[in-house]
Motif scaffolding. Structure first.
Motif, PDB file in Angstrom:
ATOM      1  N   VAL A 226       2.533  34.721  70.123  1.00 45.42           N
ATOM      2  CA  VAL A 226       3.615  35.323  69.350  1.00 45.42           C
ATOM      3  C   VAL A 226       4.084  34.288  68.338  1.00 45.42           C
ATOM      4  O   VAL A 226       3.890  33.084  68.520  1.00 45.42           O
ATOM      5  CB  VAL A 226       4.794  35.764  70.242  1.00 45.42           C
ATOM      6  N   ILE A 227       4.703  34.754  67.269  1.00 41.33           N
ATOM      7  CA  ILE A 227       5.315  33.866  66.279  1.00 41.33           C
ATOM      8  C   ILE A 227       6.817  33.906  66.471  1.00 41.33           C
ATOM      9  O   ILE A 227       7.419  34.978  66.536  1.00 41.33           O
ATOM     10  CB  ILE A 227       4.948  34.287  64.849  1.00 41.33           C
ATOM     11  N   HIS A 228       7.408  32.738  66.581  1.00 43.56           N
ATOM     12  CA  HIS A 228       8.848  32.603  66.810  1.00 43.56           C
ATOM     13  C   HIS A 228       9.471  31.883  65.622  1.00 43.56           C
ATOM     14  O   HIS A 228       9.121  30.741  65.345  1.00 43.56           O
ATOM     15  CB  HIS A 228       9.083  31.815  68.111  1.00 43.56           C
ATOM     16  N   PHE A 229      10.383  32.571  64.943  1.00 39.98           N
ATOM     17  CA  PHE A 229      11.065  31.976  63.799  1.00 39.98           C
ATOM     18  C   PHE A 229      12.274  31.188  64.309  1.00 39.98           C
ATOM     19  O   PHE A 229      13.424  31.595  64.160  1.00 39.98           O
ATOM     20  CB  PHE A 229      11.481  33.069  62.809  1.00 39.98           C
ATOM     21  N   TRP A 230      11.989  30.056  64.899  1.00 38.86           N
ATOM     22  CA  TRP A 230      12.941  29.249  65.661  1.00 38.86           C
ATOM     23  C   TRP A 230      14.027  28.687  64.744  1.00 38.86           C
ATOM     24  O   TRP A 230      13.751  27.946  63.804  1.00 38.86           O
ATOM     25  CB  TRP A 230      12.177  28.113  66.327  1.00 38.86           C
ATOM     26  N   LYS A 231      15.296  29.004  65.054  1.00 39.71           N
ATOM     27  CA  LYS A 231      16.399  28.563  64.198  1.00 39.71           C
ATOM     28  C   LYS A 231      17.023  27.244  64.657  1.00 39.71           C
ATOM     29  O   LYS A 231      17.713  26.592  63.889  1.00 39.71           O
ATOM     30  CB  LYS A 231      17.484  29.643  64.149  1.00 39.71           C
ATOM     31  N   ARG A 232      16.846  26.874  65.919  1.00 38.21           N
ATOM     32  CA  ARG A 232      17.392  25.623  66.465  1.00 38.21           C
ATOM     33  C   ARG A 232      18.890  25.481  66.141  1.00 38.21           C
ATOM     34  O   ARG A 232      19.352  24.481  65.604  1.00 38.21           O
ATOM     35  CB  ARG A 232      16.605  24.415  65.946  1.00 38.21           C
ATOM     36  N   GLU A 233      19.648  26.520  66.510  1.00 40.69           N
ATOM     37  CA  GLU A 233      21.062  26.576  66.140  1.00 40.69           C
ATOM     38  C   GLU A 233      21.883  25.432  66.720  1.00 40.69           C
ATOM     39  O   GLU A 233      22.853  24.982  66.114  1.00 40.69           O
ATOM     40  CB  GLU A 233      21.665  27.919  66.581  1.00 40.69           C
ATOM     41  N   ALA A 234      21.521  24.944  67.899  1.00 34.31           N
ATOM     42  CA  ALA A 234      22.301  23.872  68.526  1.00 34.31           C
ATOM     43  C   ALA A 234      22.257  22.582  67.718  1.00 34.31           C
ATOM     44  O   ALA A 234      23.110  21.709  67.884  1.00 34.31           O
ATOM     45  CB  ALA A 234      21.817  23.619  69.952  1.00 34.31           C
ATOM     46  N   HIS A 235      21.259  22.469  66.833  1.00 31.06           N
ATOM     47  CA  HIS A 235      21.146  21.286  65.987  1.00 31.06           C
ATOM     48  C   HIS A 235      21.969  21.419  64.707  1.00 31.06           C
ATOM     49  O   HIS A 235      22.155  20.447  63.994  1.00 31.06           O
ATOM     50  CB  HIS A 235      19.677  21.032  65.613  1.00 31.06           C
ATOM     51  N   LYS A 236      22.445  22.620  64.400  1.00 34.38           N
ATOM     52  CA  LYS A 236      23.070  22.878  63.112  1.00 34.38           C
ATOM     53  C   LYS A 236      24.523  23.328  63.208  1.00 34.38           C
ATOM     54  O   LYS A 236      25.273  23.185  62.250  1.00 34.38           O
ATOM     55  CB  LYS A 236      22.285  23.977  62.366  1.00 34.38           C
TER      56      LYS A 236
END
Length: 260
Positions: A226-236
């Motif tokens: 699968v392709i995951h458009f990872w946002k990594r919100e905890a870093h931002k």
């Protein structure tokens, strides 16, 4: 009983849902499936879009403030499928992923959760297979400067945590599978109570894995992806960082503090 219950959650994620659903519809066409969606307090007309374009999707609106795991538990309570697929909305999936993982689970009764290969949009592998988290690993990943993580000894430590020493090209048991995509046995998930709703965001996935591991294996199978458009919100985002820290304390209080 139908084969699959696909669980989705949207919190103002209409654009993600629009992008994801065509690939889900195709993947579901090979098996008897139902798609369950919880719209959690969206103001972007997620519900109107889904009802208009995909009337077969079983959608409920949750007006309460609820976290990732709690919303998926709403779908788990009404799931009719033999297998329950927990998914992020910010994905696109290959057409064969449900069939591939269903066949694999049918052949291995001792496996409770399996995850496919999860890719970035450029085709590179996301390092989402993990060993159990330690204080050191989490601090380096979340709070250290980028240059620090490139120091050779630190990089080796992070690669070990993400199981890159084992690799991502073959089947193996994983202590900590990512909640972004989990292909689960529905009856087992209901037996363990689904996600712990006290984790608003983060660590609900490793907590679930550890409870499932009392009786079943948790496994990575790269046969499909699968392709995951990872946002990594905890870093931002400071609010997401707060959720991360709060959930970390809950996890370590339950499972024990480990520093190395």
């Amino acid at each position: 009983m139908i084969d699959l219950s696909v669980s989705l959650v949207s919190c103002n994620q209409k654009q993600d849902i629009e992008r994801l659903l065509p690939s889900i519809i195709t993947a579901c066409s090979f098996l008897r499936s139902e798609i369950l969606l919880v719209d959690n307090r969206s103001i972007d007309d997620t519900t109107g879009f889904v009802k208009g374009m995909y009337p077969s999707i079983n959608i409920v609106e949750n007006s309460a403030i609820a976290g990732y795991g709690e919303n998926h538990n709403i779908n788990l309570d009404r799931a009719k499928g033999r297998y329950f697929i927990i998914m992020n909305s910010d994905m696109i999936i290959n057409s064969d992923v449900f069939l591939c993982l269903s066949d694999f689970m049918n052949e291995h009764d001792d496996i409770g959760i399996v995850s496919p290969k999860i890719l970035n949009k450029d085709g590179t592998v996301q390092g989402l297979n993990k060993r159990y988290p330690t204080i050191t690993d989490l601090f380096i990943r979340r709070f250290s400067p980028h240059y620090f993580s490139q120091i050779q000894i630190v990089r080796r430590r992070l690669d070990y945590y993400e199981m890159r020493d084992i690799g991502y090209d073959h089947i193996y048991d994983v202590p900590f599978l990512s909640g972004s995509f989990m292909f689960c046995r529905t009856d087992l998930l209901k037996k363990v109570g689904g996600f712990d709703p006290e984790y608003f965001l983060y660590f609900e996935d490793v907590d679930l894995c550890r409870r499932v591991q009392n009786t079943h294996r948790t496994v990575y199978n790269p046969s499909s992806s699968v392709i995951h458009f990872w946002k990594r919100e905890a870093h931002k985002n400071c609010l997401f960082t707060y959720y991360f820290i709060r959930s970390a304390f809950r996890y370590f209080n339950r499972w024990g503090y480990k520093f190395l």
